[in-house]
Motif scaffolding. Structure first.
Motif, PDB file in Angstrom:
ATOM      1  N   MET A 181       0.857  -1.189   0.000  1.00 28.77           N
ATOM      2  CA  MET A 181       0.000   0.000   0.000  1.00 28.77           C
ATOM      3  C   MET A 181       0.892   1.237   0.000  1.00 28.77           C
ATOM      4  SD  MET A 181      -3.037  -1.107  -0.157  1.00 28.77           S
ATOM      5  CE  MET A 181      -4.092   0.251   0.248  1.00 28.77           C
ATOM      6  N   GLY A 182       0.494   2.239  -0.751  1.00 32.35           N
ATOM      7  CA  GLY A 182       1.253   3.467  -0.807  1.00 32.35           C
ATOM      8  C   GLY A 182       2.360   3.465  -1.847  1.00 32.35           C
ATOM      9  N   ASP A 183       2.704   2.320  -2.395  1.00 34.05           N
ATOM     10  CA  ASP A 183       3.736   2.227  -3.430  1.00 34.05           C
ATOM     11  C   ASP A 183       3.164   2.790  -4.732  1.00 34.05           C
ATOM     12  OD1 ASP A 183       5.354   1.122  -5.619  1.00 34.05           O
ATOM     13  OD2 ASP A 183       6.261  -0.155  -4.091  1.00 34.05           O
ATOM     14  N   LYS A 184       3.940   3.625  -5.410  1.00 32.69           N
ATOM     15  CA  LYS A 184       3.418   4.266  -6.615  1.00 32.69           C
ATOM     16  C   LYS A 184       3.182   3.287  -7.763  1.00 32.69           C
ATOM     17  CE  LYS A 184       7.557   6.230  -8.771  1.00 32.69           C
ATOM     18  NZ  LYS A 184       8.168   7.502  -9.160  1.00 32.69           N
ATOM     19  N   ARG A 185       3.714   2.077  -7.668  1.00 36.73           N
ATOM     20  CA  ARG A 185       3.420   1.075  -8.702  1.00 36.73           C
ATOM     21  C   ARG A 185       1.943   0.679  -8.680  1.00 36.73           C
ATOM     22  NH1 ARG A 185       7.859  -3.216  -7.238  1.00 36.73           N
ATOM     23  NH2 ARG A 185       7.089  -2.528  -5.211  1.00 36.73           N
ATOM     24  N   ARG A 186       1.267   0.909  -7.550  1.00 32.97           N
ATOM     25  CA  ARG A 186      -0.183   0.637  -7.491  1.00 32.97           C
ATOM     26  C   ARG A 186      -0.937   1.537  -8.466  1.00 32.97           C
ATOM     27  NH1 ARG A 186      -2.840  -2.523  -4.062  1.00 32.97           N
ATOM     28  NH2 ARG A 186      -1.693  -3.478  -2.370  1.00 32.97           N
ATOM     29  N   VAL A 187      -0.471   2.775  -8.615  1.00 32.94           N
ATOM     30  CA  VAL A 187      -1.106   3.700  -9.562  1.00 32.94           C
ATOM     31  C   VAL A 187      -0.842   3.229 -10.989  1.00 32.94           C
ATOM     32  CG1 VAL A 187      -1.192   6.090 -10.385  1.00 32.94           C
ATOM     33  CG2 VAL A 187      -0.947   5.618  -7.933  1.00 32.94           C
ATOM     34  N   LEU A 188       0.383   2.803 -11.265  1.00 28.16           N
ATOM     35  CA  LEU A 188       0.716   2.265 -12.579  1.00 28.16           C
ATOM     36  C   LEU A 188      -0.177   1.068 -12.897  1.00 28.16           C
ATOM     37  CD1 LEU A 188       2.746   2.252 -15.040  1.00 28.16           C
ATOM     38  CD2 LEU A 188       4.036   0.573 -13.724  1.00 28.16           C
ATOM     39  N   LEU A 189      -0.298   0.161 -11.954  1.00 25.62           N
ATOM     40  CA  LEU A 189      -1.152  -1.014 -12.120  1.00 25.62           C
ATOM     41  C   LEU A 189      -2.594  -0.597 -12.388  1.00 25.62           C
ATOM     42  CD1 LEU A 189      -1.584  -4.115 -11.915  1.00 25.62           C
ATOM     43  CD2 LEU A 189      -1.837  -3.799  -9.456  1.00 25.62           C
ATOM     44  N   ALA A 190      -3.100   0.358 -11.634  1.00 26.97           N
ATOM     45  CA  ALA A 190      -4.483   0.820 -11.825  1.00 26.97           C
ATOM     46  C   ALA A 190      -4.674   1.423 -13.210  1.00 26.97           C
ATOM     47  CB  ALA A 190      -4.849   1.828 -10.739  1.00 26.97           C
ATOM     48  N   MET A 191      -3.662   2.149 -13.695  1.00 32.06           N
ATOM     49  CA  MET A 191      -3.785   2.773 -15.021  1.00 32.06           C
ATOM     50  C   MET A 191      -3.872   1.725 -16.126  1.00 32.06           C
ATOM     51  SD  MET A 191      -1.513   6.272 -15.012  1.00 32.06           S
ATOM     52  CE  MET A 191       0.062   5.472 -14.718  1.00 32.06           C
ATOM     53  N   TYR A 192      -3.007   0.700 -16.062  1.00 27.95           N
ATOM     54  CA  TYR A 192      -3.095  -0.267 -17.155  1.00 27.95           C
ATOM     55  C   TYR A 192      -4.247  -1.245 -16.963  1.00 27.95           C
ATOM     56  CZ  TYR A 192       0.251  -3.728 -14.982  1.00 27.95           C
ATOM     57  OH  TYR A 192       0.921  -4.626 -14.191  1.00 27.95           O
ATOM     58  N   GLN A 193      -4.706  -1.423 -15.731  1.00 31.67           N
ATOM     59  CA  GLN A 193      -5.915  -2.224 -15.524  1.00 31.67           C
ATOM     60  C   GLN A 193      -7.153  -1.491 -16.058  1.00 31.67           C
ATOM     61  OE1 GLN A 193      -6.290  -5.387 -14.567  1.00 31.67           O
ATOM     62  NE2 GLN A 193      -4.077  -5.569 -14.479  1.00 31.67           N
ATOM     63  N   ARG A 194      -7.119  -0.159 -16.004  1.00 28.98           N
ATOM     64  CA  ARG A 194      -8.216   0.628 -16.591  1.00 28.98           C
ATOM     65  C   ARG A 194      -8.275   0.395 -18.103  1.00 28.98           C
ATOM     66  NH1 ARG A 194      -8.401   6.683 -17.969  1.00 28.98           N
ATOM     67  NH2 ARG A 194     -10.530   6.846 -18.722  1.00 28.98           N
ATOM     68  N   VAL A 195      -7.116   0.361 -18.745  1.00 30.28           N
ATOM     69  CA  VAL A 195      -7.077   0.067 -20.182  1.00 30.28           C
ATOM     70  C   VAL A 195      -7.645  -1.325 -20.426  1.00 30.28           C
ATOM     71  CG1 VAL A 195      -5.649  -0.147 -22.257  1.00 30.28           C
ATOM     72  CG2 VAL A 195      -5.080   1.584 -20.541  1.00 30.28           C
ATOM     73  N   MET A 196      -7.244  -2.290 -19.609  1.00 25.97           N
ATOM     74  CA  MET A 196      -7.772  -3.662 -19.749  1.00 25.97           C
ATOM     75  C   MET A 196      -9.286  -3.673 -19.614  1.00 25.97           C
ATOM     76  SD  MET A 196      -5.692  -6.174 -20.415  1.00 25.97           S
ATOM     77  CE  MET A 196      -6.445  -7.633 -19.725  1.00 25.97           C
ATOM     78  N   GLY A 197      -9.809  -2.929 -18.644  1.00 25.86           N
ATOM     79  CA  GLY A 197     -11.254  -2.853 -18.451  1.00 25.86           C
ATOM     80  C   GLY A 197     -11.959  -2.264 -19.666  1.00 25.86           C
ATOM     81  N   GLU A 198     -11.388  -1.221 -20.236  1.00 29.01           N
ATOM     82  CA  GLU A 198     -11.978  -0.610 -21.432  1.00 29.01           C
ATOM     83  C   GLU A 198     -11.923  -1.573 -22.613  1.00 29.01           C
ATOM     84  OE1 GLU A 198     -13.771   2.057 -21.844  1.00 29.01           O
ATOM     85  OE2 GLU A 198     -13.487   2.872 -19.831  1.00 29.01           O
ATOM     86  N   LEU A 199     -10.832  -2.310 -22.725  1.00 34.56           N
ATOM     87  CA  LEU A 199     -10.745  -3.308 -23.799  1.00 34.56           C
ATOM     88  C   LEU A 199     -11.785  -4.396 -23.610  1.00 34.56           C
ATOM     89  CD1 LEU A 199      -6.879  -3.559 -24.236  1.00 34.56           C
ATOM     90  CD2 LEU A 199      -8.524  -2.849 -25.997  1.00 34.56           C
ATOM     91  N   ARG A 200     -12.010  -4.809 -22.378  1.00 34.41           N
ATOM     92  CA  ARG A 200     -13.026  -5.844 -22.111  1.00 34.41           C
ATOM     93  C   ARG A 200     -14.424  -5.325 -22.446  1.00 34.41           C
ATOM     94  NH1 ARG A 200     -14.814 -10.514 -22.831  1.00 34.41           N
ATOM     95  NH2 ARG A 200     -16.115 -11.363 -21.194  1.00 34.41           N
ATOM     96  N   ASN A 201     -14.715  -4.072 -22.046  1.00 33.32           N
ATOM     97  CA  ASN A 201     -16.013  -3.479 -22.394  1.00 33.32           C
ATOM     98  C   ASN A 201     -16.183  -3.392 -23.904  1.00 33.32           C
ATOM     99  OD1 ASN A 201     -16.806  -3.122 -19.731  1.00 33.32           O
ATOM    100  ND2 ASN A 201     -16.052  -1.025 -19.628  1.00 33.32           N
ATOM    101  N   ALA A 202     -15.131  -2.986 -24.597  1.00 35.88           N
ATOM    102  CA  ALA A 202     -15.181  -2.898 -26.057  1.00 35.88           C
ATOM    103  C   ALA A 202     -15.424  -4.271 -26.678  1.00 35.88           C
ATOM    104  CB  ALA A 202     -13.883  -2.292 -26.587  1.00 35.88           C
ATOM    105  N   GLN A 203     -14.758  -5.274 -26.133  1.00 34.86           N
ATOM    106  CA  GLN A 203     -14.928  -6.633 -26.643  1.00 34.86           C
ATOM    107  C   GLN A 203     -16.379  -7.101 -26.470  1.00 34.86           C
ATOM    108  OE1 GLN A 203     -12.843  -9.740 -24.486  1.00 34.86           O
ATOM    109  NE2 GLN A 203     -12.369 -10.786 -26.409  1.00 34.86           N
ATOM    110  N   LEU A 204     -16.949  -6.819 -25.308  1.00 36.51           N
ATOM    111  CA  LEU A 204     -18.348  -7.198 -25.068  1.00 36.51           C
ATOM    112  C   LEU A 204     -19.299  -6.467 -26.009  1.00 36.51           C
ATOM    113  CD1 LEU A 204     -18.332  -7.340 -21.157  1.00 36.51           C
ATOM    114  CD2 LEU A 204     -18.490  -9.283 -22.754  1.00 36.51           C
ATOM    115  N   LYS A 205     -19.041  -5.184 -26.244  1.00 37.45           N
ATOM    116  CA  LYS A 205     -19.870  -4.415 -27.188  1.00 37.45           C
ATOM    117  C   LYS A 205     -19.734  -4.967 -28.597  1.00 37.45           C
ATOM    118  CE  LYS A 205     -19.716  -0.110 -24.569  1.00 37.45           C
ATOM    119  NZ  LYS A 205     -19.150   1.265 -24.519  1.00 37.45           N
ATOM    120  N   ASP A 206     -18.520  -5.322 -28.991  1.00 35.75           N
ATOM    121  CA  ASP A 206     -18.303  -5.894 -30.322  1.00 35.75           C
ATOM    122  C   ASP A 206     -19.031  -7.224 -30.471  1.00 35.75           C
ATOM    123  OD1 ASP A 206     -16.713  -3.727 -30.994  1.00 35.75           O
ATOM    124  OD2 ASP A 206     -14.805  -4.822 -30.825  1.00 35.75           O
TER     125      ASP A 206
END
Length: 175
Positions: A141-166
């Motif tokens: 907790m508090g490590d800035k890599r958590r923010v990095l992880l959250a940012m690329y997980q957000r991209v993954m989430g958007e890709l998953r939503n896009a895949q479901l829409k497709d």
């Protein structure tokens, strides 16, 4: 019949297409994104994410908002940024903010695949390629890599939503 278990130190099995596509992503030239990039501007990222004992997913994002997924045993999900603005927004935000992690990354010239549950994040710049390696579950907790992880997980989430829409659009179009 004996059950064969995968040891966490084993390498992930890969197909030729995956290795070639990943290699092209890691060496994609900065010139495709304009001349305003400095040597330390991150213009792309290649993230290797283990998803299971035999499944390795590689996500590739670029500063223009493109984001694609490639799978170690073949197959991909690409082109979503052309149809889904949420993917573009998440990928651009991730890449534009990734530069703050360069000081914590190691400059590399070899691009091995991860083992076990370790994620490899390769940051692409005109000045070279930088690598961060970590196990998401072990980032304190508090490590800035958590923010990095959250940012690329957000991209993954958007890709998953896009895949479901497709998939939904394909089903509705076939009726």
């Amino acid at each position: 019949m004996a059950i064969q278990r995968r040891i966490v130190l084993d390498r992930y099995p890969v197909c030729k297409e995956y290795i070639m596509t990943r290699g092209k992503a890691l060496t994609f030239p900065a010139e495709h994104f304009g001349k305003d990039l400095t040597d330390d501007t991150v213009y792309g990222a290649v993230i290797d994410m283990p998803m299971g004992p035999r499944l390795l997913t590689t996500m590739v994002c670029y500063i223009n908002g493109a984001a694609n997924l490639y799978f170690n045993l073949g197959g991909d999900y690409s082109g979503a940024a052309q149809r889904h603005p949420g993917v573009v927004q998440a990928a651009r935000s991730f890449i534009l903010n990734a530069g703050q992690y360069l000081e914590d990354a190691e400059k590399v010239t070899q691009f091995d695949l991860p083992r076990g549950r370790t994620h490899f994040v390769y940051l692409l710049t005109k000045g070279g390629i930088y690598k961060l390696a970590f196990e998401p579950a072990n980032v304190p907790m508090g490590d800035k890599r958590r923010v990095l992880l959250a940012m690329y997980q957000r991209v993954m989430g958007e890709l998953r939503n896009a895949q479901l829409k497709d998939q939904s659009a394909a089903q509705n179009g076939s009726k």
